[in-house]
Enzyme design. Structure first.
Site, PDB file in Angstrom:
ATOM      1  N   LYS A  20      41.263  27.350  40.093  1.00  0.00           N
ATOM      2  CA  LYS A  20      40.842  28.424  41.277  1.00  0.00           C
ATOM      3  C   LYS A  20      39.753  28.120  41.953  1.00  0.00           C
ATOM      4  CE  LYS A  20      40.744  31.881  38.255  1.00  0.00           C
ATOM      5  NZ  LYS A  20      39.578  32.428  38.099  1.00  0.00           N
ATOM      6  N   ARG A  25      39.690  41.283  37.420  1.00  0.00           N
ATOM      7  CA  ARG A  25      40.097  40.775  36.560  1.00  0.00           C
ATOM      8  C   ARG A  25      40.790  41.838  35.598  1.00  0.00           C
ATOM      9  NH1 ARG A  25      36.512  36.057  36.731  1.00  0.00           N
ATOM     10  NH2 ARG A  25      37.015  34.745  34.946  1.00  0.00           N
ATOM     11  N   ARG A  37      35.546  19.795  31.196  1.00  0.00           N
ATOM     12  CA  ARG A  37      34.543  20.127  32.274  1.00  0.00           C
ATOM     13  C   ARG A  37      33.120  20.173  32.313  1.00  0.00           C
ATOM     14  NH1 ARG A  37      36.536  25.397  35.600  1.00  0.00           N
ATOM     15  NH2 ARG A  37      35.484  26.575  34.369  1.00  0.00           N
ATOM     16  N   ARG A  49      29.336  24.215  30.429  1.00  0.00           N
ATOM     17  CA  ARG A  49      29.038  25.896  30.339  1.00  0.00           C
ATOM     18  C   ARG A  49      29.442  26.284  29.047  1.00  0.00           C
ATOM     19  NH1 ARG A  49      32.095  28.193  35.398  1.00  0.00           N
ATOM     20  NH2 ARG A  49      32.902  29.484  33.861  1.00  0.00           N
ATOM     21  N   ARG A  92      39.095  33.343  26.063  1.00  0.00           N
ATOM     22  CA  ARG A  92      39.074  33.733  27.401  1.00  0.00           C
ATOM     23  C   ARG A  92      40.771  33.927  27.914  1.00  0.00           C
ATOM     24  NH1 ARG A  92      35.498  29.546  30.635  1.00  0.00           N
ATOM     25  NH2 ARG A  92      36.074  31.049  32.374  1.00  0.00           N
TER      26      ARG A  92
END
Ligand code: AMP
Length: 216
Positions: free
Chosen positions: A13, A88, A127, A160, A171
């Site tokens: 996204k 969200r 990532r 992160r 998540r």
């Protein structure tokens, strides 16, 4: 143009959003980026939000709605924007609709990027993010030219906290429970468009462009 990008964490996204806002001249409203920036500035809001973010939990609706309201509707009313990571929850979506209604406007399109859990887990653990400009890389699929260093600004790359395995699982579960109901919410408004997010970045981007050009 008022757009919203939806999709599970790791669906790509954010990266797609950054290109869309450039090409279509939209303000990029990413609540995740806003929280991280506020944290870097050591503001109380950012410090508070990071307590939730670190564990992969959602920041409270109250704090999140307020940060968006200030950015979009106070001082200067933003007319062309892309929302990434907000809303969200149904509460946030309803609050957004109310804020837009006051301005006598509404969202034009909600783009849902569809990606399976297995693909997401694979993408997220690899990532890496730049500690200065926020650019993202992947150790296998999009490595920086020099390991651990951002190509764009030379900043140090890091993983992160919320990209670590347990946090990603958490998540994904939260996404299913809290955010997925938004798909029905926007579908009922007739503004939901699906894109297959398992293709290459360029292919997904082309699909989004076609969709915007066909429907808007
Ligand atoms: P993101 O960069 O969009 O993945 O967001 C990173 C983290 O910030 C999320 O995992 C949440 O903890 C928090 N966050 C971002 N946007 C929201 C939102 N709309 N509501 C609640 N928490 C959010």
């Amino acid at each position: 143009m008022k757009l919203l990008m939806m999709g599970p964490p790791g669906a790509g996204k954010g990266t797609q959003a950054k290109k869309i806002v450039e090409d279509y001249h939209l303000a990029n409203i990413s609540t995740g980026d806003m929280f991280r920036e506020s944290y870097r500035k050591k503001e109380s809001l950012g410090l508070l939000a990071m307590e939730f973010i670190r564990d992969g939990h959602l920041v409270s609706d109250e704090i999140t709605i307020e940060i968006v309201r200030r950015r979009l509707f106070v001082n200067h009313v933003e007319k062309n924007f892309l929302l990434d990571g907000f809303p969200r929850t149904i509460t946030q979506a309803e609050a957004l609709d109310e804020m837009l209604e006051v301005e006598q406007t509404k969202l034009d399109a909600v783009i849902q990027i569809v990606v399976s859990d297995a693909v997401i887990l694979n993408r997220m653990v690899g990532r890496r993010s730049c500690s200065i400009c926020g650019a993202t890389y992947h150790v296998d699929y999009k490595p920086p030219q020099k390991e651990g260093v951002c190509d764009a600004c030379g900043g140090v790359l890091y993983q992160r906290e919320d990209d670590k395995h347990e946090s990603v699982r958490n998540r994904l579960d939260i996404y299913k429970e809290k955010t997925k109901p938004l798909i029905d919410y926007y579908d009922a408004q007739g503004i939901l468009y699906e894109v297959n997010g398992e293709k290459s970045f360029d292919a997904v981007y082309r699909d989004i462009q076609t969709l915007l050009e066909t429907h808007l």
